[in-house]
Write an enzyme that holds these catalytic residues in place. Structure first.
Site, PDB file in Angstrom:
ATOM      1  N   GLU A  25       5.551  20.853  70.309  1.00 45.97           N
ATOM      2  CA  GLU A  25       6.371  20.743  69.085  1.00 45.97           C
ATOM      3  C   GLU A  25       7.425  21.846  69.018  1.00 45.97           C
ATOM      4  O   GLU A  25       7.379  22.812  69.789  1.00 45.97           O
ATOM      5  CB  GLU A  25       5.470  20.813  67.852  1.00 45.97           C
ATOM      6  CG  GLU A  25       4.650  22.099  67.799  1.00 45.97           C
ATOM      7  CD  GLU A  25       4.428  22.615  66.397  1.00 45.97           C
ATOM      8  OE1 GLU A  25       5.420  22.772  65.662  1.00 45.97           O
ATOM      9  OE2 GLU A  25       3.269  22.902  66.056  1.00 45.97           O
ATOM     10  N   LYS A 159      -4.861  25.786  60.293  1.00 43.04           N
ATOM     11  CA  LYS A 159      -4.488  27.161  59.974  1.00 43.04           C
ATOM     12  C   LYS A 159      -5.408  27.750  58.907  1.00 43.04           C
ATOM     13  O   LYS A 159      -5.765  27.079  57.946  1.00 43.04           O
ATOM     14  CB  LYS A 159      -3.025  27.218  59.543  1.00 43.04           C
ATOM     15  CG  LYS A 159      -2.130  27.391  60.772  1.00 43.04           C
ATOM     16  CD  LYS A 159      -0.710  27.122  60.472  1.00 43.04           C
ATOM     17  CE  LYS A 159      -0.543  25.633  60.325  1.00 43.04           C
ATOM     18  NZ  LYS A 159       0.845  25.212  60.316  1.00 43.04           N
TER      19      LYS A 159
END
Ligand code: PSU
Ligand code: MN
Length: 301
Positions: A25, A159
């Site tokens: 990405e 995360k």
């Protein structure tokens, strides 16, 4: 007519001869890491994919033109743009229509990987259910994409700034297998453990590939999530990082940070307060994931 995307010839060639291909990405380059570490890390991740003989395909949008497999100068060009859109599923069409530069998140990278027949994608940490989501309704489109697109995402967990138990619940609801790589626990990005047990574990690239293939052979069109603990030398114990996360969340609330700005704000806040330790962990896990994703992509063929 479907949107056209450019395909790097080296990626097409790799697919033709049955080499593994790994999507990467660009949001982590444009919005996740500071310059010049961002471009250096992008190149290091491509190199890590190549170690096993696999071919990297970094995905981004160059002045409205989607491209699967950016050249090194194109990665540098994207990183140098002033106003890069963080592209999820909701603003992808507009970014193309307005001919803007766009960095793909996990969600939009999965979309293009799927379009280009790339089965394996490596990133840092996926987005998920934010803490306080019962009030804010902030749930990353990364989870929507995992429900929709049959692509394997190799990451270091969600995360740590997120609500990890709720994120796991949503993944289960969407029917996305979460496979612990050499671990029985969900890793928490900066930390190797979260205390959250996983049902699925694989210890080799071949075992991961076999589970993913079995999932897709059932006809499912959802993604597969492979979670890999950050390498030991750069890991930060969760008790240590938690106070920085709490402080970052308070600061984000005080500055009325909302929507797509939340994740980059929290990450840079934590990076700044930990004297580079969070940054080192982030870069180490990105490279580690890319290397493993290369091995898995080779085992998928
Ligand atoms: N992992 C990182 N750094 C990042 C991201 C992931 O180590 O910057 C990006 C990914 O592109 C992910 C996005 O898809 O953050 C999630 O953003 P949000 O929470 O706004 O959906
Ligand atoms: Mn969000």
């Amino acid at each position: 007519m479907e949107t056209r995307y450019d395909l790097l010839p080296a990626v097409a060639q790799a697919q033709l001869i049955g080499r593994g291909v790994v999507a990467l990405e660009t949001t982590v380059i444009a919005h996740g890491l500071p310059a010049p570490l961002n471009v250096e890390t992008a190149h290091a991740c491509e190199q890590a994919v190549r170690v096993s003989g696999a071919q990297p395909a970094t995905i981004g949008i160059l002045a409205g033109q989607p491209k699967v497999g950016l050249s090194q100068p194109e990665i540098a060009q994207l990183a140098a743009q002033a106003d890069v859109v963080k592209v999820n599923l909701a603003n992808l069409g507009a970014t193309i229509a307005q001919k803007r530069w766009g960095a793909t998140t996990v969600a939009s990278t999965m979309y293009f990987a799927h379009r280009a027949n790339i089965r394996v994608f490596s990133t840092g940490g996926i987005g998920g259910v934010h803490r306080g989501a019962t009030e804010s309704f902030d749930i990353s489109a990364d989870l929507t994409a995992l429900a929709k697109f049959p692509v394997m995402v190799v990451c270091a967990g969600a995360k740590a700034i997120l609500d990890l138990p709720k994120t796991l619940e949503v993944l289960e609801t969407y029917g996305v297998p979460v496979i612990g790589y050499q671990t029985n626990e969900l890793p928490a990005f900066y930390s190797r453990t979260s205390g959250l047990k996983l049902d699925l574990r694989a210890d080799t690239p071949a075992a991961v590939a076999a589970m993913a293939k079995a999932h897709w052979q059932l006809g499912f069109t959802s993604g597969v999530l492979v979670v890999v603990p950050v390498p030991e030398p750069d890991a930060i114990p969760s008790a240590e990082i938690e106070s920085f996360i709490a402080e970052a969340l308070r600061d984000a609330a005080a500055h009325y940070i909302t929507g797509k700005d939340v994740t980059p704000f929290l990450l840079s806040h934590i990076a700044a307060r930990t004297e580079g330790r969070a940054l080192r962990a982030n870069i180490a896990l990105l490279q580690n994931n890319a290397r493993l994703a290369g091995e898995i992509s080779q085992a998928m063929n």
